[in-house]
Write a protein that holds these residues in place. Sequence first.
Motif, short mmCIF file in Angstrom:
data_model
loop_
_atom_site.label_atom_id
_atom_site.label_comp_id
_atom_site.label_asym_id
_atom_site.label_seq_id
_atom_site.Cartn_x
_atom_site.Cartn_y
_atom_site.Cartn_z
N ASP A 203 -4.45 7.85 0.39
CA ASP A 203 -4.05 6.53 0.56
C ASP A 203 -4.46 5.68 -0.70
O ASP A 203 -5.55 6.10 -1.37
CB ASP A 203 -4.90 6.03 1.72
CG ASP A 203 -3.96 4.88 2.52
OD1 ASP A 203 -3.47 4.15 1.93
OD2 ASP A 203 -4.31 4.76 3.54
N ASP B 44 -10.58 5.99 9.63
CA ASP B 44 -10.56 4.99 10.85
C ASP B 44 -11.51 4.94 11.89
O ASP B 44 -12.11 6.12 12.02
CB ASP B 44 -9.06 4.86 11.41
CG ASP B 44 -8.69 6.00 12.01
OD1 ASP B 44 -8.91 5.86 13.40
OD2 ASP B 44 -8.28 6.93 11.54
N ARG C 106 -7.85 10.21 3.13
CA ARG C 106 -7.87 9.47 4.56
C ARG C 106 -8.03 10.75 5.57
O ARG C 106 -7.11 11.55 5.39
CB ARG C 106 -6.55 8.52 4.75
CG ARG C 106 -6.63 8.21 6.17
CD ARG C 106 -5.73 6.93 6.23
NE ARG C 106 -6.02 5.95 5.64
CZ ARG C 106 -6.93 5.06 6.04
NH1 ARG C 106 -7.90 5.15 6.94
NH2 ARG C 106 -7.08 4.16 5.03
N ARG D 168 -8.61 0.67 4.39
CA ARG D 168 -7.95 -0.43 5.42
C ARG D 168 -9.34 -1.33 5.94
O ARG D 168 -10.47 -0.89 5.58
CB ARG D 168 -7.31 -0.03 6.46
CG ARG D 168 -6.13 0.97 6.26
CD ARG D 168 -5.41 1.24 7.52
NE ARG D 168 -4.48 2.18 7.10
CZ ARG D 168 -4.01 3.31 7.87
NH1 ARG D 168 -4.66 3.83 8.88
NH2 ARG D 168 -2.99 4.15 7.20
N GLU D 169 -9.11 -2.64 6.52
CA GLU D 169 -10.30 -3.11 6.80
C GLU D 169 -11.33 -2.92 7.40
O GLU D 169 -12.56 -2.95 7.52
CB GLU D 169 -9.69 -4.82 7.36
CG GLU D 169 -10.85 -5.87 7.87
CD GLU D 169 -10.19 -6.88 8.44
OE1 GLU D 169 -10.81 -7.63 9.15
OE2 GLU D 169 -8.73 -6.94 8.40
N MET E 141 1.01 -1.13 -0.06
CA MET E 141 -0.05 -0.06 -0.11
C MET E 141 0.82 1.29 0.07
O MET E 141 1.82 1.38 0.85
CB MET E 141 -1.06 -0.05 1.22
CG MET E 141 -1.53 1.20 1.31
SD MET E 141 -2.78 1.43 2.82
CE MET E 141 -2.42 -0.06 3.80
N ASP F 297 -12.06 0.73 8.06
CA ASP F 297 -12.40 1.77 7.87
C ASP F 297 -13.65 2.04 7.43
O ASP F 297 -14.54 1.21 6.91
CB ASP F 297 -11.65 2.50 6.36
CG ASP F 297 -10.00 3.05 6.85
OD1 ASP F 297 -9.70 3.09 7.94
OD2 ASP F 297 -9.39 2.79 5.88
#
Length: 158
Positions: free
Chosen positions: A92, A116, A74, A96-97, A1, A99
């Motif tokens: 970004d 997040d 982000r 992410r998992e 990433m 988010d």
Amino acid sequence: MSVVGISSTTSKEMSAPAPAAGAAPVYSSPIVPPVSAPPDNAKAQNIQVTEKALKRIRSAMQKEGVSAEQGGLRVGITGGGCSGLSYNIRFDSQARERDRVYVYEQEGDKVQIFVDPKSFLYLSGMTLDFEETLMRQGFNFINPHSTKSCGCGSSFTA
């Protein structure tokens, strides 16, 4: 990433406390509601973005070569700054998992905003605006959780 930051020539982080109770907030342009967002619950509100902010995010993403299909902006909170908490924005390449992913569409172009879970506690109900005046240029966070903001405008207390 890979992570790409927004250069200071592209934007500047700024903060504004939420308007006083009963006072209507003033934005630089109309708000664009999210096309796709996590389901709301009683305690969580969506993050709003104005047309000017979306336009600036899109142009900065194109300039930095960030894919609109997977990448996005982000938005987060970090500890520190004059008032205790500081806003943090950067590009970004993907979410992410855990988010919360907000998708906004304007003029056929898509913009994603990633938040997040920890930052969402302080950002729910916030409006992201972009202000461009003779004195300053940059993103303006209108945050209902902000009780006070520092003089430079990049940190706040919740």
